[in-house]
Design a protein around this motif. Structure first.
Motif: not given
Length: 321
Positions: A65-86
């Motif tokens: 859903e995050h990806v689909e809504q982003a695409a609807a607003a003209g955001i074609s891609a995302q880089i998700t960052i994992g910044s703790d162990r979990e």
């Protein structure tokens, strides 16, 4: 409390392992409704830093859903960052999953505040943690996995961790230097977390030599610091806080250096742009940040988007033109 790596939810790529309000329970009374999806951008851009491992909002959105809504607003891609162990383990599993959206990439690191906790051996609640060397060794392996395009976020934070705490300061600096070396070894760009530590960040980078592609994530400095960064060939990534009334220093810095080294991010679920500050954040709200970037740099929105899209490809080697 964070979800432990051996909790079943940590192995489910569709289930976030954190919630935004874990970090600030006092704000649980805020408006948790999702803002509307804005008009799409004229040229697609990439959210080069978000945290899909965090849930937020009155109805938690799935990764898709995050990806689909982003695409609807003209955001074609995302880089998700994992910044703790979990989050790092979750990010690696998400990107390796056969159902992972093709428009997602990621990065992992030991966040500077996490580095201090690993060195201490336990978190703020007293839960035992693996040592810093072991945590860094895990990152060394995870960042070589499928879909990883950046080492980060690493750096220094003297806001949440006292610079006067010798153990914590040493742990952050040692961790930062390890990530610098890792970025060079892998040939990946590096994203820096810098909070109240501008001079020390530059000192470490100058001493060790910065990776060829170095990004100041969620840039937080002034004009002078921006000039120092750009003079060294670094890139500045601006988040929703550039729209805040009290963030004139960020707008001044951006106006001074111009668009050439600028990228855009959300740092979602944090830093929701005006006019929805305080509400849940997601990549689809980037058009509000882009409107400010275009205004501050004196460019039309289409030119601003096209320039930032090109810079993002240059830094991450993705997505293809």
């Amino acid at each position: 409390m964070p979800i432990a790596p051996d909790d079943p939810r940590a192995t489910d790529p569709s289930s976030p392992v954190h919630h935004r309000e874990e970090l600030d329970p006092r704000r649980s009374s805020r408006d948790r409704s999702w803002p509307p999806v804005p008009e799409p951008l004229p040229v697609a851009v990439v959210d080069n830093h978000c945290h899909l491992d965090f849930a937020d909002g009155e109805k938690g959105l799935s990764v898709r859903e995050h990806v689909e809504q982003a695409a609807a607003a003209g955001i074609s891609a995302q880089i998700t960052i994992g910044s703790d162990r979990e989050a790092a383990l979750w990010t690696a599993r998400l990107l390796a999953d056969e159902d992972c959206p093709s428009s997602l990439r990621g990065g992992v690191a030991v966040h500077p505040n996490e580095a201090a906790l690993h060195a201490r051996g336990h978190d703020h609640e007293g839960t035992e943690l693996i040592g810093l060397d072991e945590a860094l060794a895990e990152i060394d392996q995870l960042v070589r996995g499928p879909g990883m395009v950046v080492v980060g976020e690493t750096g220094l934070d003297w806001f949440r961790t006292s610079r006067g705490d010798e153990q914590a300061r040493s742990a952050q600096i040692d961790s930062f230097r390890h990530h610098i070396a890792l970025a060079k070894e892998t040939g990946l760009p590096m994203q820096i977390h810098d909070r109240d530590a501008h001079g020390d960040v530059l000192e470490v980078l100058d001493a060790d030599g910065a990776p060829e592609r170095t990004v100041l994530h969620c840039f937080s400095g002034d004009v002078e610091f921006a000039r120092e960064c750009v003079a060294r060939g670094f890139y500045l990534s601006f988040a929703g806080n550039v729209t805040f009334k009290n963030a004139q220093n960020l707008r001044d810095a951006m106006a001074d250096v111009g668009l050439g080294r600028v990228m855009v991010e959300t740092d979602a679920p944090f830093l929701t742009p005006v006019p929805y500050r305080g509400r849940p954040n997601s990549s689809y709200l980037i058009p509000h940040t882009m409107a400010t970037i275009a205004e501050v740099t004196g460019t039309d929105l289409e030119t601003a988007c096209a320039t930032i899209a090109g810079t993002t490809r240059e830094v991450y080697g993705w997505p293809a033109a």
